[in-house]
Write a protein that holds these residues in place. Structure first.
Motif, PDB file in Angstrom:
ATOM      1  N   LEU A  23       7.413 -10.392  11.295  1.00  0.00           N
ATOM      2  CA  LEU A  23       6.415 -11.041  10.449  1.00  0.00           C
ATOM      3  C   LEU A  23       6.525 -12.560  10.456  1.00  0.00           C
ATOM      4  N   ALA A  24       7.694 -13.093  10.848  1.00  0.00           N
ATOM      5  CA  ALA A  24       7.862 -14.544  10.801  1.00  0.00           C
ATOM      6  C   ALA A  24       6.921 -15.246  11.789  1.00  0.00           C
ATOM      7  N   ALA A  25       6.686 -14.609  12.934  1.00  0.00           N
ATOM      8  CA  ALA A  25       5.826 -15.230  13.951  1.00  0.00           C
ATOM      9  C   ALA A  25       4.376 -14.770  13.867  1.00  0.00           C
ATOM     10  N   THR A  26       4.040 -14.030  12.816  1.00  0.00           N
ATOM     11  CA  THR A  26       2.679 -13.503  12.688  1.00  0.00           C
ATOM     12  C   THR A  26       1.781 -14.520  11.999  1.00  0.00           C
ATOM     13  N   ARG A  27       0.591 -14.673  12.543  1.00  0.00           N
ATOM     14  CA  ARG A  27      -0.365 -15.589  11.944  1.00  0.00           C
ATOM     15  C   ARG A  27      -0.959 -14.987  10.677  1.00  0.00           C
ATOM     16  N   GLU A  28      -1.570 -15.857   9.878  1.00  0.00           N
ATOM     17  CA  GLU A  28      -2.121 -15.403   8.602  1.00  0.00           C
ATOM     18  C   GLU A  28      -3.245 -14.395   8.807  1.00  0.00           C
ATOM     19  N   GLU A  29      -4.094 -14.645   9.787  1.00  0.00           N
ATOM     20  CA  GLU A  29      -5.211 -13.721  10.017  1.00  0.00           C
ATOM     21  C   GLU A  29      -4.712 -12.375  10.524  1.00  0.00           C
ATOM     22  N   ASP A  30      -3.587 -12.383  11.273  1.00  0.00           N
ATOM     23  CA  ASP A  30      -3.015 -11.115  11.723  1.00  0.00           C
ATOM     24  C   ASP A  30      -2.445 -10.332  10.546  1.00  0.00           C
ATOM     25  N   LEU A  31      -1.816 -11.052   9.611  1.00  0.00           N
ATOM     26  CA  LEU A  31      -1.306 -10.385   8.420  1.00  0.00           C
ATOM     27  C   LEU A  31      -2.436  -9.776   7.603  1.00  0.00           C
ATOM     28  N   VAL A  32      -3.562 -10.474   7.543  1.00  0.00           N
ATOM     29  CA  VAL A  32      -4.722  -9.936   6.822  1.00  0.00           C
ATOM     30  C   VAL A  32      -5.221  -8.665   7.498  1.00  0.00           C
ATOM     31  N   ARG A  33      -5.227  -8.667   8.830  1.00  0.00           N
ATOM     32  CA  ARG A  33      -5.655  -7.470   9.550  1.00  0.00           C
ATOM     33  C   ARG A  33      -4.719  -6.295   9.298  1.00  0.00           C
ATOM     34  N   ILE A  34      -3.414  -6.576   9.324  1.00  0.00           N
ATOM     35  CA  ILE A  34      -2.436  -5.508   9.071  1.00  0.00           C
ATOM     36  C   ILE A  34      -2.613  -4.956   7.662  1.00  0.00           C
ATOM     37  N   SER A  35      -2.820  -5.836   6.701  1.00  0.00           N
ATOM     38  CA  SER A  35      -3.034  -5.391   5.321  1.00  0.00           C
ATOM     39  C   SER A  35      -4.299  -4.551   5.203  1.00  0.00           C
ATOM     40  N   SER A  36      -5.351  -4.973   5.898  1.00  0.00           N
ATOM     41  CA  SER A  36      -6.588  -4.196   5.874  1.00  0.00           C
ATOM     42  C   SER A  36      -6.392  -2.826   6.512  1.00  0.00           C
ATOM     43  N   ASP A  37      -5.621  -2.782   7.572  1.00  0.00           N
ATOM     44  CA  ASP A  37      -5.327  -1.504   8.229  1.00  0.00           C
ATOM     45  C   ASP A  37      -4.597  -0.561   7.284  1.00  0.00           C
ATOM     46  N   LEU A  38      -3.605  -1.102   6.585  1.00  0.00           N
ATOM     47  CA  LEU A  38      -2.852  -0.266   5.639  1.00  0.00           C
ATOM     48  C   LEU A  38      -3.734   0.218   4.497  1.00  0.00           C
ATOM     49  N   ASP A  39      -4.620  -0.645   4.024  1.00  0.00           N
ATOM     50  CA  ASP A  39      -5.536  -0.227   2.948  1.00  0.00           C
ATOM     51  C   ASP A  39      -6.465   0.880   3.427  1.00  0.00           C
ATOM     52  N   SER A  40      -6.943   0.764   4.655  1.00  0.00           N
ATOM     53  CA  SER A  40      -7.833   1.806   5.187  1.00  0.00           C
ATOM     54  C   SER A  40      -7.107   3.137   5.314  1.00  0.00           C
ATOM     55  N   ARG A  41      -5.883   3.089   5.773  1.00  0.00           N
ATOM     56  CA  ARG A  41      -5.104   4.326   5.869  1.00  0.00           C
ATOM     57  C   ARG A  41      -4.875   4.944   4.490  1.00  0.00           C
ATOM     58  N   GLU A  42      -4.605   4.095   3.514  1.00  0.00           N
ATOM     59  CA  GLU A  42      -4.387   4.613   2.171  1.00  0.00           C
ATOM     60  C   GLU A  42      -5.651   5.280   1.627  1.00  0.00           C
ATOM     61  N   ARG A  43      -6.821   4.638   1.838  1.00  0.00           N
ATOM     62  CA  ARG A  43      -8.063   5.244   1.368  1.00  0.00           C
ATOM     63  C   ARG A  43      -8.332   6.583   2.062  1.00  0.00           C
ATOM     64  N   ARG A  44      -8.055   6.631   3.366  1.00  0.00           N
ATOM     65  CA  ARG A  44      -8.288   7.867   4.105  1.00  0.00           C
ATOM     66  C   ARG A  44      -7.380   8.989   3.605  1.00  0.00           C
ATOM     67  N   LEU A  45      -6.145   8.675   3.348  1.00  0.00           N
ATOM     68  CA  LEU A  45      -5.217   9.685   2.841  1.00  0.00           C
ATOM     69  C   LEU A  45      -5.609  10.153   1.442  1.00  0.00           C
ATOM     70  N   ARG A  46      -6.075   9.223   0.609  1.00  0.00           N
ATOM     71  CA  ARG A  46      -6.527   9.623  -0.726  1.00  0.00           C
ATOM     72  C   ARG A  46      -7.748  10.553  -0.647  1.00  0.00           C
ATOM     73  N   GLN A  47      -8.643  10.270   0.270  1.00  0.00           N
ATOM     74  CA  GLN A  47      -9.800  11.148   0.437  1.00  0.00           C
ATOM     75  C   GLN A  47      -9.374  12.538   0.906  1.00  0.00           C
ATOM     76  N   ASP A  48      -8.404  12.579   1.812  1.00  0.00           N
ATOM     77  CA  ASP A  48      -7.901  13.882   2.261  1.00  0.00           C
ATOM     78  C   ASP A  48      -7.271  14.659   1.111  1.00  0.00           C
ATOM     79  N   ILE A  49      -6.517  13.949   0.278  1.00  0.00           N
ATOM     80  CA  ILE A  49      -5.881  14.616  -0.863  1.00  0.00           C
ATOM     81  C   ILE A  49      -6.936  15.184  -1.817  1.00  0.00           C
ATOM     82  N   GLU A  50      -7.963  14.388  -2.099  1.00  0.00           N
ATOM     83  CA  GLU A  50      -9.025  14.864  -2.992  1.00  0.00           C
ATOM     84  C   GLU A  50      -9.748  16.064  -2.402  1.00  0.00           C
ATOM     85  N   ALA A  51     -10.017  16.046  -1.099  1.00  0.00           N
ATOM     86  CA  ALA A  51     -10.697  17.179  -0.468  1.00  0.00           C
ATOM     87  C   ALA A  51      -9.852  18.444  -0.525  1.00  0.00           C
TER      88      ALA A  51
END
Length: 316
Positions: free
Chosen positions: A119-147
């Motif tokens: 993470l030390a060499a990661t740019r800010e926009e890359d960190l934002v992308r990684i965070s967005s990826d993790l949020d998307s995975r979390e939403r997908r897993l929550r939808q699976d749990i609800e289903a």
């Protein structure tokens, strides 16, 4: 010097008081002009001074003893004070050592937690992308749990439960058919094009791309070569560098450039491909190029032949 003077340490004897001379055996002075014994000699000190004269010598002899006693009594006090000082010094040294160890531990901990090599060499926009990826995975897993929870509630109810069970079984069969490659699929996704020399788009890098897409939630994939040969990508698909260039995918030879068509969340999958040190970066470092394009609807139509089971059978 007499023995008495040596023992008392008084030095040479002090001059004694003038006394009246006497004859032999303490008889009166026979001289005709001798004073009367009852009269006081003008040289004799007054009577009041005789008492102090008698105690002069004991006072002188007792003083050194008192000084010696005072000196010997003070030695234990000085020794006790030195012991206390030494104890205080040792305690201070121990406290200083403990504080130094504590500070060193804190510094090491801070350096360890704040110097992540990834993470030390990661740019800010890359960190934002990684965070967005993790949020998307979390939403997908929550939808699976609800289903799954909704399916469980429906299956526990009478007639409605039997109908829900049939619908659930059908849905599961369709999902397994898509995952196994025996059914076509359509949905939003990406088309990812790999161009460059064989070293840049080798089988190892194509496999890395497939793994990254799967990790980002890809549900169906197929790969096509420049001559139009297409292979459905499933869990058992393998990639090998072919002799003379190109790839061998599940026994079929493909020539570059290659295009992977994938169904899933486009933003999440694109972020996964563009992470620092990921697929896009490694292909570009080797002289190639990766071009992902978002699509509202892509079709994965190539089918995989059903796998014939030689040993496994369902349990009734």
């Amino acid at each position: 010097m007499s023995e008495e003077h040596r023992e008392t340490g008084t030095g040479w004897p002090e001059p004694s008081e003038p006394t009246r001379p006497s004859g032999p055996a303490g008889e009166p002075d026979p001289r005709p002009d001798a004073p009367d014994p009852d009269e006081l000699s003008p040289l004799a000190p007054p009577a009041e001074t005789e008492a102090p004269a008698e105690t002069d010598v004991p006072a002188e002899t007792e003083a050194p003893a008192e000084r010696q006693t005072g000196t010997s009594a003070g030695e234990p006090e000085a020794t006790a004070g030195g012991s206390v000082a030494r104890r205080l010094t040792s305690a201070g040294a121990m406290i200083a050592v403990l504080l130094a160890l504590l500070g060193f531990t804190l510094v090491v901990q801070l350096k360890t937690t704040s110097t992540d090599p990834t993470l030390a060499a990661t740019r800010e926009e890359d960190l934002v992308r990684i965070s967005s990826d993790l949020d998307s995975r979390e939403r997908r897993l929550r939808q699976d749990i609800e289903a799954l929870e909704e399916s469980q509630r429906q299956l526990r109810s009478g007639e409605q439960g039997r109908q829900a069970a049939l619908e659930e079984a059908t849905r599961r069969a369709d999902e397994l058919g898509i995952l196994a490659g025996t059914l076509p699929a359509v949905g939003p996704g990406l088309t990812v094009r790999f161009e460059g020399p064989d070293k840049a788009i080798s089988s190892a890098r194509i496999l890395d791309a497939v793994q990254e897409l799967r990790g980002a939630g890809a549900e169906a994939m197929q790969i096509a070569g420049s001559d139009g040969t297409t292979v459905r990508i499933i869990a058992s698909t393998y990639f090998v560098d072919a002799a003379g260039g190109g790839l061998t995918v599940d026994g079929r030879r493909l020539s570059g450039p290659y295009t992977i068509t994938v169904i899933g969340d486009p933003a999440t999958m694109r972020t996964a491909l563009n992470i620092p040190g990921g697929v896009v970066a490694s292909v570009q470092d080797a002289g190639g190029n990766v071009t992902p394009e978002d699509r509202e609807a892509v079709e994965v139509s190539q089918l995989h032949a059903p796998i014939t089971l030689d040993h496994a059978r369902p349990v009734s």
